[in-house]
Write a protein that holds these residues in place. Structure first.
Motif, mmCIF file in Angstrom:
data_model
loop_
_atom_site.group_PDB
_atom_site.id
_atom_site.type_symbol
_atom_site.label_atom_id
_atom_site.label_comp_id
_atom_site.label_asym_id
_atom_site.label_seq_id
_atom_site.Cartn_x
_atom_site.Cartn_y
_atom_site.Cartn_z
ATOM 1 N N ASN A 305 41.886 -8.100 30.977
ATOM 2 C CA ASN A 305 42.748 -9.167 30.451
ATOM 3 C C ASN A 305 42.052 -9.887 29.306
ATOM 4 O O ASN A 305 42.181 -11.103 29.154
ATOM 5 N N ARG A 306 41.346 -9.136 28.494
ATOM 6 C CA ARG A 306 40.470 -9.735 27.469
ATOM 7 C C ARG A 306 41.208 -10.614 26.472
ATOM 8 O O ARG A 306 40.624 -11.562 25.940
ATOM 9 N N ASP A 307 42.474 -10.336 26.225
ATOM 10 C CA ASP A 307 43.227 -11.142 25.266
ATOM 11 C C ASP A 307 43.547 -12.542 25.794
ATOM 12 O O ASP A 307 44.028 -13.387 25.034
ATOM 13 N N SER A 308 43.279 -12.774 27.082
ATOM 14 C CA SER A 308 43.578 -14.077 27.675
ATOM 15 C C SER A 308 42.419 -15.062 27.552
ATOM 16 O O SER A 308 42.569 -16.240 27.877
ATOM 17 N N PHE A 309 41.255 -14.574 27.066
ATOM 18 C CA PHE A 309 40.046 -15.410 27.126
ATOM 19 C C PHE A 309 39.414 -15.621 25.753
ATOM 20 O O PHE A 309 39.321 -14.700 24.941
ATOM 21 N N ASP A 310 38.955 -16.848 25.541
ATOM 22 C CA ASP A 310 38.185 -17.176 24.332
ATOM 23 C C ASP A 310 36.728 -16.781 24.509
ATOM 24 O O ASP A 310 36.158 -16.052 23.710
ATOM 25 N N LEU A 311 36.123 -17.331 25.589
ATOM 26 C CA LEU A 311 34.714 -17.099 25.872
ATOM 27 C C LEU A 311 34.518 -16.837 27.353
ATOM 28 O O LEU A 311 35.303 -17.326 28.181
ATOM 29 N N ILE A 312 33.459 -16.117 27.680
ATOM 30 C CA ILE A 312 33.063 -15.906 29.070
ATOM 31 C C ILE A 312 31.634 -16.427 29.215
ATOM 32 O O ILE A 312 30.715 -15.925 28.546
ATOM 33 N N ILE A 313 31.446 -17.419 30.057
ATOM 34 C CA ILE A 313 30.120 -17.976 30.326
ATOM 35 C C ILE A 313 29.678 -17.465 31.694
ATOM 36 O O ILE A 313 30.374 -17.660 32.691
ATOM 37 N N LEU A 314 28.533 -16.811 31.748
ATOM 38 C CA LEU A 314 28.035 -16.228 32.992
ATOM 39 C C LEU A 314 26.920 -17.089 33.576
ATOM 40 O O LEU A 314 25.965 -17.438 32.876
ATOM 41 N N THR A 315 27.051 -17.422 34.866
ATOM 42 C CA THR A 315 26.029 -18.197 35.565
ATOM 43 C C THR A 315 25.703 -17.500 36.886
ATOM 44 O O THR A 315 26.353 -16.539 37.274
ATOM 45 N N GLY A 316 24.688 -18.015 37.587
ATOM 46 C CA GLY A 316 24.342 -17.456 38.885
ATOM 47 C C GLY A 316 23.288 -16.364 38.785
ATOM 48 O O GLY A 316 22.844 -15.970 37.698
ATOM 49 N N ASN A 317 22.889 -15.850 39.944
ATOM 50 C CA ASN A 317 21.776 -14.904 39.994
ATOM 51 C C ASN A 317 22.186 -13.437 39.890
ATOM 52 O O ASN A 317 21.384 -12.545 40.139
ATOM 53 N N HIS A 318 23.456 -13.185 39.509
ATOM 54 C CA HIS A 318 23.914 -11.810 39.304
ATOM 55 C C HIS A 318 24.576 -11.662 37.935
ATOM 56 O O HIS A 318 25.355 -10.743 37.704
ATOM 57 N N ARG A 319 24.237 -12.596 37.041
ATOM 58 C CA ARG A 319 24.891 -12.631 35.734
ATOM 59 C C ARG A 319 24.518 -11.418 34.864
ATOM 60 O O ARG A 319 25.321 -10.986 34.031
ATOM 61 N N GLY A 365 34.856 -17.180 40.634
ATOM 62 C CA GLY A 365 33.878 -16.271 41.216
ATOM 63 C C GLY A 365 33.298 -16.744 42.527
ATOM 64 O O GLY A 365 33.591 -16.200 43.580
ATOM 65 N N ASN A 366 32.440 -17.757 42.458
ATOM 66 C CA ASN A 366 31.732 -18.251 43.640
ATOM 67 C C ASN A 366 31.425 -19.730 43.475
ATOM 68 O O ASN A 366 31.080 -20.185 42.381
ATOM 69 N N ILE A 367 31.496 -20.469 44.565
ATOM 70 C CA ILE A 367 31.157 -21.887 44.537
ATOM 71 C C ILE A 367 29.668 -22.105 44.765
ATOM 72 O O ILE A 367 29.093 -23.089 44.292
ATOM 73 N N GLY A 368 29.002 -21.203 45.469
ATOM 74 C CA GLY A 368 27.597 -21.385 45.839
ATOM 75 C C GLY A 368 26.669 -21.386 44.636
ATOM 76 O O GLY A 368 26.965 -20.820 43.576
ATOM 77 N N GLY A 369 25.509 -22.045 44.802
ATOM 78 C CA GLY A 369 24.496 -22.052 43.754
ATOM 79 C C GLY A 369 24.918 -22.844 42.540
ATOM 80 O O GLY A 369 25.188 -24.046 42.613
ATOM 81 N N ASP A 370 24.995 -22.179 41.379
ATOM 82 C CA ASP A 370 25.320 -22.868 40.130
ATOM 83 C C ASP A 370 26.709 -23.495 40.149
ATOM 84 O O ASP A 370 26.961 -24.482 39.454
ATOM 85 N N GLY A 371 27.623 -22.927 40.935
ATOM 86 C CA GLY A 371 28.966 -23.507 41.025
ATOM 87 C C GLY A 371 28.919 -24.927 41.552
ATOM 88 O O GLY A 371 29.552 -25.835 40.997
#
Length: 379
Positions: A305-319, A365-371
């Motif tokens: 769904n790439r046309d739906s997003f401006d940017l993707i910010i990755l956080t967490g220990n599996h980024r 994605g996930n609430i744990g950790g960085d969330g």
């Protein structure tokens, strides 16, 4: 040898005493409700407790969701948890409920592994077993496809109880499993239009309808149950917040705890419509190394769904894995940003410096950790 025999006898005696004390704790509660399912368990647990408390004293609810907590007579208290979540935590809550002379217990199922779900049910012995819905999630523990996950949830249905559900796709499977254990199934209908119009934005009607059905079946006056639930809902916070920072207006949608693709799509779509946002959005994908399948699924969903997003910010220990999956799919590298410890020291400032004025940002994605850290900063 004699010493070993004495120790074994003492241990066995303690186990027998422990079992009898637990049975006494459970037996003192004249209404026990166990809430399971994929999405909405915490909300439904809260609503049921609020509805029952409208006409019965000494009601306790245990919430497993974003922050483990106990609600006793309307007062919320966080559960202190040392280490990973364990079924023993539920046992401790039941003991506490007994000491406080609780008569109604609404317990959110905290277990994911099928055998532990069964164990919870066998310990708690609920009068009502609630299944909110069945969605594709927790593949690592519950099965590689939704059919296996449905089997896992249904296999935990206790014998000789009433099963109340809002799930329709797997209703036959639910009925078959319930019938095998001499349990009956009751389906929650749709919420009537009068109540729908009263609900604030972001409150899902199906969760309210399910809670009202449970209250009705438990013998609670419908008007009082409705009043109790609506009063509780009035005090809840919206997941959509607006930040005015650094000369920018940014809307942030907290969807970190919505862990499956289908529900995430629905949740984001709903709030975009409510807010009137029609452009592309920025996503913060928070990852966990112990949820590798979820990382892959959300990365694939973003890529598709790439046309739906401006940017993707990755956080967490599996980024790193998420970045690899996005790159493998051909997602534009310039649109993917990895936040490290430096950015996470002040996620609000990092976000403001990254997105443009008027941006719509959602955490998934996930609430744990960085969330958790991001949400606490936004508060």
């Amino acid at each position: 040898m004699l010493i070993i025999s004495v120790i074994l006898i003492l241990l066995l005696s303690l186990l027998i005493i422990e079992k009898r004390m637990l049975q006494k704790s459970i037996g003192s509660m004249n209404l026990r409700i166990h809430v399971n399912g994929t999405r909405g368990k915490s909300s439904v647990t809260e609503y049921i407790a609020a509805g029952v408390a409208s006409s019965r004293p000494e009601v306790m609810a245990k919430i497993t969701g974003i922050i483990p907590s106990v609600i006793h007579n309307g007062v919320i208290q966080t559960v202190d948890r040392n280490g990973a979540a364990r079924v023993q935590e539920q046992v401790n809550i039941l003991r506490s409920a007994f000491r406080k002379k609780v008569k109604t217990m609404v317990l959110e199922c905290m277990s994911i592994a099928p055998e532990l779900q069964k164990l919870e049910g066998s310990i708690f012995q609920p009068h009502f077993y609630v299944i909110t819905n069945i969605r594709d999630d927790h593949r690592e523990e519950m099965g590689k496809d939704i059919e296996s996950q449905a089997d896992a949830i249904c296999s935990a249905i206790p014998a000789n109880c009433r099963v109340i559900t809002g799930e329709s796709k797997f209703i036959k499977k639910i009925e078959e499993k319930a019938s095998a254990g001499n349990s009956t199934v009751i389906t929650a209908g749709e919420l009537d239009e009068r109540l729908r119009e009263k609900l604030p934005w972001g409150i899902f009607p199906e969760n309210v309808a399910l809670a009202l059905t449970v209250c009705r079946e438990a013998g609670i006056d419908p008007d009082l149950a409705e009043e109790g639930i609506m009063n509780w809902i009035a005090g809840t916070k919206s997941p959509l917040t607006t930040m005015l920072y650094g000369g920018k207006k940014i809307r942030f949608l907290n969807a970190f705890a919505v862990n499956d693709i289908e529900s995430t799509e629905s949740f984001i779509g709903y709030w975009k419509e409510v807010s009137g946002h029609t452009d592309r959005i920025t996503v913060i994908l928070n990852t966990r190394a112990d949820r590798p399948v979820r990382t892959d699924l959300f990365s694939e969903w973003i890529a598709n769904n790439r046309d739906s997003f401006d940017l993707i910010i990755l956080t967490g220990n599996h980024r790193t894995r998420a970045r690899y999956k996005l790159s493998e799919s051909g997602f534009e590298k310039e649109k993917v940003i990895c936040w490290n410890s430096r950015e996470m020291r002040s996620p609000v400032k990092s976000l403001v410096s990254t997105v443009s004025d008027g941006a719509f940002v959602t955490g998934i994605g996930n609430i744990g950790g960085d969330g958790f850290h991001i949400i606490n900063e936004l508060r």
